[in-house]
Design a protein around this motif. Structure first.
Motif, mmCIF file in Angstrom:
data_model
loop_
_atom_site.group_PDB
_atom_site.id
_atom_site.type_symbol
_atom_site.label_atom_id
_atom_site.label_comp_id
_atom_site.label_asym_id
_atom_site.label_seq_id
_atom_site.Cartn_x
_atom_site.Cartn_y
_atom_site.Cartn_z
ATOM 1 N N ALA A 194 0.805 -1.223 0.000
ATOM 2 C CA ALA A 194 0.000 0.000 0.000
ATOM 3 C C ALA A 194 0.838 1.272 0.000
ATOM 4 N N LEU A 195 2.082 1.187 0.436
ATOM 5 C CA LEU A 195 2.906 2.390 0.631
ATOM 6 C C LEU A 195 3.911 2.596 -0.499
ATOM 7 N N GLY A 196 3.497 2.329 -1.718
ATOM 8 C CA GLY A 196 4.380 2.558 -2.855
ATOM 9 C C GLY A 196 4.867 1.258 -3.455
ATOM 10 N N GLU A 197 6.007 1.323 -4.141
ATOM 11 C CA GLU A 197 6.584 0.135 -4.759
ATOM 12 C C GLU A 197 6.921 -0.889 -3.684
ATOM 13 N N PRO A 198 6.328 -2.096 -3.762
ATOM 14 C CA PRO A 198 6.563 -3.071 -2.685
ATOM 15 C C PRO A 198 8.005 -3.552 -2.647
ATOM 16 N N THR A 199 8.489 -3.757 -1.448
ATOM 17 C CA THR A 199 9.838 -4.264 -1.233
ATOM 18 C C THR A 199 9.825 -5.782 -1.248
ATOM 19 N N MET A 200 10.717 -6.369 -2.019
ATOM 20 C CA MET A 200 10.855 -7.828 -2.057
ATOM 21 C C MET A 200 11.763 -8.244 -0.895
ATOM 22 N N ALA A 201 11.251 -9.141 -0.072
ATOM 23 C CA ALA A 201 12.025 -9.560 1.099
ATOM 24 C C ALA A 201 11.535 -10.916 1.568
ATOM 25 N N THR A 202 12.406 -11.632 2.256
ATOM 26 C CA THR A 202 12.019 -12.854 2.958
ATOM 27 C C THR A 202 12.057 -12.572 4.451
ATOM 28 N N ALA A 203 11.272 -13.321 5.209
ATOM 29 C CA ALA A 203 11.245 -13.088 6.660
ATOM 30 C C ALA A 203 10.619 -14.284 7.370
ATOM 31 N N VAL A 204 11.003 -14.447 8.616
ATOM 32 C CA VAL A 204 10.368 -15.392 9.538
ATOM 33 C C VAL A 204 9.970 -14.616 10.779
ATOM 34 N N VAL A 205 8.717 -14.789 11.198
ATOM 35 C CA VAL A 205 8.252 -14.278 12.489
ATOM 36 C C VAL A 205 7.903 -15.492 13.335
ATOM 37 N N ALA A 206 8.503 -15.590 14.517
ATOM 38 C CA ALA A 206 8.306 -16.759 15.378
ATOM 39 C C ALA A 206 8.056 -16.316 16.808
ATOM 40 N N PHE A 207 7.176 -17.038 17.493
ATOM 41 C CA PHE A 207 6.898 -16.809 18.911
ATOM 42 C C PHE A 207 7.305 -18.050 19.694
ATOM 43 N N ILE A 208 8.055 -17.850 20.763
ATOM 44 C CA ILE A 208 8.299 -18.915 21.738
ATOM 45 C C ILE A 208 7.506 -18.554 22.982
ATOM 46 N N ASP A 209 6.677 -19.488 23.434
ATOM 47 C CA ASP A 209 5.930 -19.246 24.668
ATOM 48 C C ASP A 209 5.713 -20.570 25.382
ATOM 49 N N ARG A 210 5.059 -20.497 26.539
ATOM 50 C CA ARG A 210 4.809 -21.702 27.325
ATOM 51 C C ARG A 210 3.583 -22.413 26.763
ATOM 52 N N ALA A 211 3.734 -23.691 26.488
ATOM 53 C CA ALA A 211 2.641 -24.474 25.932
ATOM 54 C C ALA A 211 1.582 -24.723 26.997
ATOM 55 N N PRO A 212 0.320 -24.829 26.608
ATOM 56 C CA PRO A 212 -0.754 -25.079 27.586
ATOM 57 C C PRO A 212 -0.521 -26.344 28.416
ATOM 58 N N GLN A 213 0.101 -27.360 27.812
ATOM 59 C CA GLN A 213 0.337 -28.614 28.534
ATOM 60 C C GLN A 213 1.667 -28.612 29.293
ATOM 61 N N GLY A 214 2.359 -27.472 29.313
ATOM 62 C CA GLY A 214 3.659 -27.382 29.962
ATOM 63 C C GLY A 214 4.780 -27.373 28.939
ATOM 64 N N GLY A 215 5.932 -26.954 29.349
ATOM 65 C CA GLY A 215 7.052 -26.853 28.429
ATOM 66 C C GLY A 215 6.911 -25.630 27.520
ATOM 67 N N HIS A 216 7.608 -25.646 26.399
ATOM 68 C CA HIS A 216 7.604 -24.521 25.475
ATOM 69 C C HIS A 216 7.216 -24.983 24.082
ATOM 70 N N ARG A 217 6.669 -24.050 23.329
ATOM 71 C CA ARG A 217 6.306 -24.332 21.942
ATOM 72 C C ARG A 217 6.776 -23.169 21.064
#
Length: 416
Positions: free
Chosen positions: A259-282
């Motif tokens: 929406a803000l002009g010529e789009p930028t070509m890029a790769t990316a990863v967005v990741a969340f680490i949090d506590r899993a409902p059953q315990g531990g991390h996910r």
């Protein structure tokens, strides 16, 4: 007589060609200041040679050199001293120093500067009296021109490099202090004069969530770095303001990107680490055309976390997905850009295989050591920018962040 003139002209041409080749190989001011004295001793047979920059005296140049070259710099005219008597008559205050140095002849030649003022001077000295014929004076003048051009080029190079380094350092994120997780990051630009489009971020969030980002904008120039900064800052705002899954955040980012002009070509990863409902991390993540995150378990198993959508900027309204994986206690997650696995000698598949073999062999217990080992083994052969981000998940039974740390980071703690 004609033969002697021809021989002198040939000798002059050889000297100047040698000087031109030597100076063309210099790039920084330090290169010039090291190359020139050796070059002048070689081409002119001088026992002493130096480049004396114009400006206030500095500890790097002797007082004798400053005084001798002062007139040449001020008047922009070469000074030739054919004997010790010439030197001491012109500079009686230096008589004792010159006798100690043993200089019997000297030349001070101004270096042409860009603004018309001399940028400095060449200083050559000999331990025997010397007659400066027309041939010698012509060679000195031409050498001064060559050195002045090389020095001007080197000063501009150093200025560009300093600006690039300052810009790059301003764009490298500082890792937050988080009690639960052991974090480490690595960044290396392929070229000191080039600003890269790679970036990473770590942002603590609510309920012990840790947001991890890594990305790579197409291109390796200031324009690519500027586009990277725009994407990174928009994504940071979404990560702080929104409570949405990674795929939704990447959809928002790409919508703004288009929406803000010529789009930028890029790769990316967005990741969340949090506590899993059953315990531990996910781990929950969404991948926009980027190399997959890599999970390294405490037993040495290496597993790429597949699941990949179209890169950012490719087309509007691209469907994006959030993937989920359990993180074993004490495991390490590695995010990296493609510069780590792409080389001219190997395909990207071979690069991934080499990386995974290296990770299986690693015995580092801390993410920082892991990244150092990987960089030492793989990054030296890579010609692209490289960014890496590693986080180790706490072992089972590790406490949640201390209340003070949570308050400092703005983490709201759930009711227990």
């Amino acid at each position: 007589m004609m033969i002697e003139k021809s021989e002198a002209a040939l000798r002059r041409s050889r000297l100047l060609l040698h000087a031109s080749e030597a100076l063309s190989a210099t790039s920084t001011t330090a290169d010039v200041l090291v190359t020139v004295p050796a070059l002048l001793r070689d081409t002119m047979g001088a026992t002493h040679a130096a480049v004396v920059p114009a400006g206030p005296p500095s500890g790097a140049v002797s007082a004798v050199s400053e005084i001798l070259t002062g007139a040449a710099i001020r008047d922009r005219r070469s000074q030739f001293y054919e004997s010790a008597i010439d030197l001491t008559v012109e500079h009686p205050v230096l008589a004792e120093d010159l006798a100690h140095l043993g200089w019997q002849a000297a030349v001070c030649a101004p270096l042409p500067g860009e603004s018309g003022a001399a940028a400095g001077a060449l200083l050559l000295a000999w331990d025997e009296p010397r007659t400066f014929y027309v041939f010698d004076r012509a060679v000195v003048a031409t050498l001064a021109l060559y050195v002045g051009q090389a020095l001007d080029r080197a000063v501009k190079h150093d200025a560009r490099t300093a600006i690039t380094e300052a810009l790059q350092q301003a764009m490298i994120s500082q890792l937050p202090q988080v009690d639960d997780y052991d974090l480490a990051a690595y960044y290396r630009a392929a070229d000191a004069q080039r600003v890269g489009g790679d970036w990473y971020d770590v942002i603590p969030g609510p309920q012990d969530r840790l947001a991890l980002v890594i990305g790579d904008v197409v291109g390796h120039d200031p324009a690519a770095a500027a586009r990277m900064g725009q994407l990174r800052n928009m994504l940071r705002a979404y990560l702080v303001d929104r409570r949405e899954p990674p795929s939704t955040l990447l959809r928002r980012l790409d919508a703004a990107n288009h929406a803000l002009g010529e789009p930028t070509m890029a790769t990316a990863v967005v990741a969340f680490i949090d506590r899993a409902p059953q315990g531990g991390h996910r781990l929950r993540w969404s991948n926009a055309g980027h190399p997959p995150p890599v999970l390294i378990t405490p037993t040495g198993e290496v597993r790429p976390l597949t699941g990949n959508d179209t890169l950012l900027g490719a087309r509007r309204n691209t469907p994006r997905h959030t993937y989920t994986a359990a993180l074993p206690s004490g495991s390490t997650l590695l995010l990296h850009t493609d510069g780590l696995v792409e080389t001219r000698e190997h395909s990207i598949d071979e690069g991934f295989a080499r990386l995974h073999r290296r990770l299986r062999r690693h015995d580092a217990t801390r993410p920082r050591d892991l990244l150092n080992h990987v960089a030492a083994d793989l990054a030296r052969n890579c010609s692209d920018d490289i960014a890496m981000l590693a986080v180790r998940v706490p072992r089972a039974g590790a406490p949640a962040p201390a209340d003070e740390t949570a308050r400092r980071l703005g983490i709201s703690r759930p009711a227990r």
